[in-house]
Design a protein around this motif. Structure first.
Motif, mmCIF file in Angstrom:
data_model
loop_
_atom_site.group_PDB
_atom_site.id
_atom_site.type_symbol
_atom_site.label_atom_id
_atom_site.label_comp_id
_atom_site.label_asym_id
_atom_site.label_seq_id
_atom_site.Cartn_x
_atom_site.Cartn_y
_atom_site.Cartn_z
ATOM 1 N N VAL A 62 -8.681 8.811 -3.115
ATOM 2 C CA VAL A 62 -9.418 8.207 -2.004
ATOM 3 C C VAL A 62 -8.717 8.484 -0.679
ATOM 4 N N ALA A 63 -7.414 8.245 -0.631
ATOM 5 C CA ALA A 63 -6.667 8.421 0.616
ATOM 6 C C ALA A 63 -6.645 9.882 1.046
ATOM 7 N N ASN A 64 -6.523 10.791 0.098
ATOM 8 C CA ASN A 64 -6.580 12.216 0.426
ATOM 9 C C ASN A 64 -7.919 12.579 1.063
ATOM 10 N N LEU A 65 -8.987 12.068 0.458
ATOM 11 C CA LEU A 65 -10.324 12.341 0.964
ATOM 12 C C LEU A 65 -10.483 11.816 2.389
ATOM 13 N N LEU A 66 -10.066 10.574 2.618
ATOM 14 C CA LEU A 66 -10.220 9.970 3.941
ATOM 15 C C LEU A 66 -9.388 10.715 4.990
ATOM 16 N N ALA A 67 -8.166 11.050 4.636
ATOM 17 C CA ALA A 67 -7.317 11.779 5.583
ATOM 18 C C ALA A 67 -7.925 13.142 5.912
ATOM 19 N N GLY A 68 -8.495 13.786 4.904
ATOM 20 C CA GLY A 68 -9.129 15.079 5.133
ATOM 21 C C GLY A 68 -10.353 14.996 6.018
ATOM 22 N N GLN A 69 -11.003 13.829 6.010
ATOM 23 C CA GLN A 69 -12.174 13.607 6.856
ATOM 24 C C GLN A 69 -11.800 13.133 8.255
ATOM 25 N N GLY A 70 -10.508 12.950 8.496
ATOM 26 C CA GLY A 70 -10.056 12.457 9.794
ATOM 27 C C GLY A 70 -10.236 10.963 9.962
ATOM 28 N N ARG A 71 -10.464 10.253 8.853
ATOM 29 C CA ARG A 71 -10.615 8.795 8.930
ATOM 30 C C ARG A 71 -9.246 8.169 9.113
ATOM 31 N N THR A 72 -9.209 7.009 9.755
ATOM 32 C CA THR A 72 -7.917 6.389 10.060
ATOM 33 C C THR A 72 -7.733 5.022 9.437
ATOM 34 N N ALA A 73 -8.764 4.495 8.774
ATOM 35 C CA ALA A 73 -8.646 3.135 8.247
ATOM 36 C C ALA A 73 -9.543 2.951 7.033
ATOM 37 N N ALA A 74 -9.187 1.963 6.218
ATOM 38 C CA ALA A 74 -9.980 1.630 5.041
ATOM 39 C C ALA A 74 -9.752 0.175 4.689
ATOM 40 N N VAL A 75 -10.712 -0.396 3.981
ATOM 41 C CA VAL A 75 -10.609 -1.778 3.546
ATOM 42 C C VAL A 75 -11.037 -1.850 2.093
ATOM 43 N N CYS A 76 -10.415 -2.750 1.341
ATOM 44 C CA CYS A 76 -10.826 -2.967 -0.043
ATOM 45 C C CYS A 76 -10.673 -4.432 -0.397
ATOM 46 N N ALA A 77 -11.409 -4.833 -1.417
ATOM 47 C CA ALA A 77 -11.169 -6.120 -2.063
ATOM 48 C C ALA A 77 -10.299 -5.848 -3.268
ATOM 49 N N SER A 78 -9.402 -6.766 -3.574
ATOM 50 C CA SER A 78 -8.476 -6.515 -4.670
ATOM 51 C C SER A 78 -8.030 -7.812 -5.316
ATOM 52 N N ALA A 79 -7.853 -7.732 -6.640
ATOM 53 C CA ALA A 79 -7.191 -8.822 -7.356
ATOM 54 C C ALA A 79 -5.681 -8.698 -7.219
ATOM 55 N N GLY A 80 -5.239 -7.599 -6.625
ATOM 56 C CA GLY A 80 -3.816 -7.409 -6.356
ATOM 57 C C GLY A 80 -3.321 -5.996 -6.550
ATOM 58 N N ASN A 81 -3.675 -5.359 -7.648
ATOM 59 C CA ASN A 81 -3.132 -4.033 -7.944
ATOM 60 C C ASN A 81 -3.764 -2.925 -7.109
ATOM 61 N N LEU A 82 -5.086 -2.967 -6.930
ATOM 62 C CA LEU A 82 -5.728 -1.951 -6.097
ATOM 63 C C LEU A 82 -5.205 -2.022 -4.669
ATOM 64 N N GLY A 83 -5.019 -3.225 -4.161
ATOM 65 C CA GLY A 83 -4.517 -3.390 -2.801
ATOM 66 C C GLY A 83 -3.144 -2.774 -2.618
ATOM 67 N N GLN A 84 -2.271 -2.968 -3.589
ATOM 68 C CA GLN A 84 -0.953 -2.343 -3.519
ATOM 69 C C GLN A 84 -1.074 -0.822 -3.536
ATOM 70 N N ALA A 85 -1.899 -0.337 -4.432
ATOM 71 C CA ALA A 85 -2.041 1.109 -4.574
ATOM 72 C C ALA A 85 -2.622 1.740 -3.310
ATOM 73 N N LEU A 86 -3.661 1.121 -2.749
ATOM 74 C CA LEU A 86 -4.256 1.669 -1.531
ATOM 75 C C LEU A 86 -3.276 1.569 -0.369
ATOM 76 N N GLY A 87 -2.520 0.476 -0.325
ATOM 77 C CA GLY A 87 -1.502 0.351 0.703
ATOM 78 C C GLY A 87 -0.470 1.464 0.618
ATOM 79 N N TRP A 88 -0.037 1.761 -0.586
ATOM 80 C CA TRP A 88 0.964 2.811 -0.792
ATOM 81 C C TRP A 88 0.401 4.180 -0.417
ATOM 82 N N SER A 89 -0.770 4.490 -0.946
ATOM 83 C CA SER A 89 -1.373 5.799 -0.686
ATOM 84 C C SER A 89 -1.774 5.951 0.770
ATOM 85 N N GLY A 90 -2.306 4.869 1.358
ATOM 86 C CA GLY A 90 -2.739 4.930 2.747
ATOM 87 C C GLY A 90 -1.586 5.082 3.713
ATOM 88 N N ARG A 91 -0.500 4.367 3.482
ATOM 89 C CA ARG A 91 0.653 4.444 4.378
ATOM 90 C C ARG A 91 1.215 5.849 4.438
#
Length: 320
Positions: A62-91
């Motif tokens: 997901v983060a690779n795709l967004l960065a390739g599109q020139g996107r700068t932000a994303a939001v997700c709902a998470s029970a906890g694990n997805l949020g950590q993963a997106l935070g790591w990949s996004g940063r």
């Protein structure tokens, strides 16, 4: 031929977009656990990485795709694990990540989301309330809403686990997969049914959060009014129709397990495998405990999907 939203060529190509730190996770036969369960047990350990769960395989895509599109932000709902993963990949890719979670989510998961630099917004209610709020934020800010299991990248990222299981060449009879929103179940299930069609794919869900299992059994979306399980990572109430369609194509069975069996599974994984895991990761062991005759003498693989667990709660569970 299996017809789903997933594509084997994309899944194979995905490996080049996922940080190697999340790939080729340990897969080994655990004889001590097998003796306790009465079958041969292999463990696929998806917790030996910086976010302690399989979720980053998908968020890397997901983060690779967004960065390739020139996107700068994303939001997700998470029970906890997805949020950590997106935070790591996004940063790592310069993305501003917002995570919406329930106030009732385990504090350890929330603390790690913050530590990874994501903006964390807490809501009253359960995961479904968080999902609604994340959708609102996406509309208000005009940023990408990352939806676990619905976004094909989350499923195809998880499917790389299935490639690794198939590539191992082991004679698995059955693979047991935790079932929540469906990303790992549909992803791994698709890869196995495409490459190793004789392997039985069994999805496991808590009796206290049965929506996707009921939906699979009835072949239509079935929702529930509430959930009641310690396995917070799989506690959804509203199955996604597209994900259910994929699951129907790849799962041989879907079973429900009791809370007492999940706790017993946690204890066995600690005592026999030396693993401290979250309840969702013990669902496969719980399934064997509840139906020993079904698995007796077979070679079973179980995916240890996460280990982000509140230690105070964990100590209470294993001492019960």
């Amino acid at each position: 031929m299996i017809t789903t939203r997933l594509d084997l060529a994309r899944i194979r190509a995905a490996r080049s977009d996922i940080d190697p730190i999340f790939l080729n996770t340990p897969l080994y036969q655990c004889d001590a656990l097998g003796r306790e369960l009465g079958c041969t047990v292999s463990i696929k350990l998806e917790t030996a990485n910086p976010v302690r769960s399989f979720k980053a395989r998908g968020t890397e895509l997901v983060a690779n795709l967004l960065a390739g599109q020139g996107r700068t932000a994303a939001v997700c709902a998470s029970a906890g694990n997805l949020g950590q993963a997106l935070g790591w990949s996004g940063r790592r890719r310069g993305l501003d990540v917002t995570v919406v979670a329930s106030r009732a989510a385990p504090a350890v998961k929330l603390d790690r989301i913050r530590a990874l630099g994501a903006e964390l917004e807490l809501v009253d209610g359960d995961f479904e309330a968080a999902r609604e709020r994340a959708a609102d934020i996406s509309l208000q800010r005009g940023i990408r809403l990352v939806q676990d299991s619905l976004d094909i990248e989350t499923c195809e990222g998880a499917a790389t686990i299935g490639l690794e299981l198939a590539d191992a060449g082991s004679s698995f009879d059955t693979v047991l997969i935790a079932l929540g929103g469906g990303a790992i179940a549909t992803g791994v299930g698709y890869a196995l049914k495409t490459l190793s069609p004789d392997v039985e794919v069994i999805c496991v869900q808590p009796l206290g959060a049965p929506a996707m299992t009921h939906s699979w059994r009835r072949r239509r979306v079935v929702t529930t009014d509430s959930t009641d399980t310690i396995a917070d990572g799989v506690a959804g109430r509203f199955p996604i129709p597209e994900v259910l369609d994929d699951l129907l194509a790849v799962a041989d069975d879907a079973v429900l397990v009791q809370e007492s069996s999940i706790v017993a599974g946690l204890r066995l994984l600690l005592e026999q495998a030396g693993l401290v895991v979250e309840p969702s990761a013990a669902l496969g062991v719980a399934a064997v405990l509840e139906d020993r005759d079904r698995f007796a003498g077979r070679h079973v693989a179980t995916i240890i999907c996460g280990s982000n667990v509140d230690l105070d709660a964990y100590h209470r569970w294993i001492r019960t």
